[in-house]
Structure formats: structure tokens, C-alpha cells
Design a protein around this motif. Structure first.
Motif, mmCIF file in Angstrom:
data_model
loop_
_atom_site.group_PDB
_atom_site.id
_atom_site.type_symbol
_atom_site.label_atom_id
_atom_site.label_comp_id
_atom_site.label_asym_id
_atom_site.label_seq_id
_atom_site.Cartn_x
_atom_site.Cartn_y
_atom_site.Cartn_z
ATOM 1 N N UNK A 186 -8.612 2.950 4.421
ATOM 2 C CA UNK A 186 -8.808 2.215 5.658
ATOM 3 C C UNK A 186 -8.512 0.735 5.422
ATOM 4 N N UNK A 187 -8.107 0.062 6.488
ATOM 5 C CA UNK A 187 -7.701 -1.331 6.379
ATOM 6 C C UNK A 187 -8.812 -2.193 5.787
ATOM 7 N N UNK A 215 -1.225 -7.354 6.709
ATOM 8 C CA UNK A 215 -2.310 -7.029 7.630
ATOM 9 C C UNK A 215 -3.656 -7.078 6.902
ATOM 10 N N UNK A 216 -3.688 -6.607 5.658
ATOM 11 C CA UNK A 216 -4.918 -6.638 4.860
ATOM 12 C C UNK A 216 -5.352 -8.072 4.579
ATOM 13 N N UNK A 217 -4.392 -8.941 4.244
ATOM 14 C CA UNK A 217 -4.718 -10.349 3.992
ATOM 15 C C UNK A 217 -5.222 -11.022 5.263
ATOM 16 N N UNK A 254 0.823 -1.203 0.000
ATOM 17 C CA UNK A 254 0.000 0.000 0.000
ATOM 18 C C UNK A 254 0.857 1.252 0.000
ATOM 19 N N UNK A 255 0.248 2.366 0.374
ATOM 20 C CA UNK A 255 0.938 3.650 0.334
ATOM 21 C C UNK A 255 0.012 4.707 -0.224
ATOM 22 N N UNK A 292 -1.243 -3.103 13.467
ATOM 23 C CA UNK A 292 -2.500 -2.373 13.302
ATOM 24 C C UNK A 292 -2.579 -1.189 14.244
ATOM 25 N N UNK A 293 -3.364 -0.185 13.836
ATOM 26 C CA UNK A 293 -3.660 0.909 14.754
ATOM 27 C C UNK A 293 -4.554 0.378 15.872
#
Length: 210
Positions: free
Chosen positions: A77-78, A112-114, A34-35, A141-142
Motif C-alpha cells: 500500500x502507498x 507518489x510515495x515521496x 516499486x513493483x 493515485x488510486x
């Protein structure tokens, strides 16, 4: 290396690199970090198909079909990044020939997304048929994201979990035998060039080739 297909996802795009002309048989989904802005899939591909070490080529040499996932907005957002992975998992299930299970994972925030995608699918009791999840230098994660994950189950329960960290990355994940991963590998620092070092990429390929 030219992709055989490009899939438009609801919140991203995927590029498909089959291991052979037989189509998708053993899918490995690799989510980008991402980015800011849309993911540059060409740059992402160059990072995993680097001249000094190509994880893409190493996976394909083992008969694994690689699917790279990027995002319309890598800073979203995630849950939106995870939706691209979810779409890709479901598309790979529909497109594959045979019944070999999927592999899904990512780099940095892509890991984290996966993770989020698989946890949510399990929470919704939806069949993802993913046998292995891998995390390479996974971003922490936040607080809000950690709460969302915790409410859904935190980690996917069905697949075995591989945790991979390069020596230059400070991981906040528990990489001990008491942590969430079934197997872990910590390698040397990444001197630059390929996104995944040969040391850690070779370990991952060996684990997935079983």
C-alpha cells in the motif's frame, strides 16, 4: 559504483552515495518506482547510473549526496512505501553535516510515495526540512489513495515542486501553470536504457544545483 552505506528502513532499504568523503551534506532522496516483491536496489542503481547517462554521477558532480530508496514489498500500500521515504528523510536529517536542506522525490510510484510522505509529515507538524520535491513520471493515485492524500493536504506546501515527464508517459497531473508544480519540464520519449533521460536529468540537476 559502490554505496558508502546501506540503511535498513522499517519498510525498505536505502543506499547512500555521498558526493565526497565529508559525509552527507546535501542529501537528495530518490525513491524507486516499486513493483512486485522487494526492490532490486542493484537494478535501480544501474538504471540511474547507466553507461549512456548517469543521473547518479551528475548529481554527485554537483556536490549532491544521493540516497536511493527501495521497498521490502514494492507492491505494498502507498502508506507503506511512503513510510520508507519518511524513515529515509528522518535518517538523512540525523546523519547530515551542516544545515543544507533536503531534496526528496522519486520515479513513478516512488514520486507518489515521496509526495505522500512529505504531506503526512506536514499534516503531523513534523519538521522534514525538505526544500525541493521532484516528481518524475509520477503514477496517478488510486481513488482511495487520492482521498487519503486529499484529507492530508494533497501536496506538500513547504518545498518548491518540480514536475518532470518524458514524452512516452501519459501524465494525469496538471502540468500547466495552474497546476501544483512551481516548475515543469516535458521531454522527449525515453528510448530505453537509463531510467531518467539525459535531457530531463540535466534539467533536474541544474534546478537542484542552485
Amino acid at each position: 559504483m559502490a554505496a558508502a552505506q546501506e540503511w535498513k528502513l522499517s519498510t525498505g532499504t536505502a543506499r547512500v552515495f555521498p558526493a565526497s568523503d565529508s559525509g552527507i551534506m546535501r542529501p537528495v532522496i530518490l525513491a524507486g518506482a516499486g513493483g512486485t516483491g522487494a526492490t532490486d536496489l542493484a537494478a535501480f542503481e544501474a538504471g540511474v547510473d547507466h553507461t549512456s547517462y548517469s543521473l547518479l554521477a551528475a548529481l554527485r558532480a554537483q556536490g549532491l549526496d544521493v540516497i536511493l530508496v527501495g521497498y521490502n514489498d514494492g507492491n505494498a500500500q502507498l502508506r507503506d512505501l511512503a513510510q520508507a521515504v519518511t524513515d529515509c528523510v528522518q535518517r538523512a536529517q540525523a546523519e547530515r553535516s551542516g544545515n543544507a536542506p533536503l531534496v526528496a522525490g522519486g520515479i513513478g510510484r516512488g514520486a507518489l510515495a515521496a509526495r505522500y510522505a512529505l504531506v503526512k509529515l506536514e499534516r503531523m507538524r513534523m519538521y522534514h526540512d525538505t526544500a525541493t520535491f521532484f516528481s518524475y513520471n509520477e503514477t496517478a493515485p488510486t481513488e482511495q489513495e487520492a482521498n487519503e492524500l486529499n484529507q492530508m493536504g494533497d501536496w506538500p506546501g513547504i518545498p518548491r515542486k518540480l514536475g518532470i515527464v518524458s514524452g512516452d508517459f501519459t501524465s494525469e497531473l496538471d502540468l500547466t501553470h495552474e497546476g501544483p508544480f512551481d516548475f515543469t519540464k516535458t521531454g522527449a520519449r525515453n528510448p530505453g536504457g537509463p531510467l531518467v533521460t539525459e535531457e530531463l536529468g540535466s534539467w533536474l540537476v541544474e534546478e537542484l544545483a542552485h
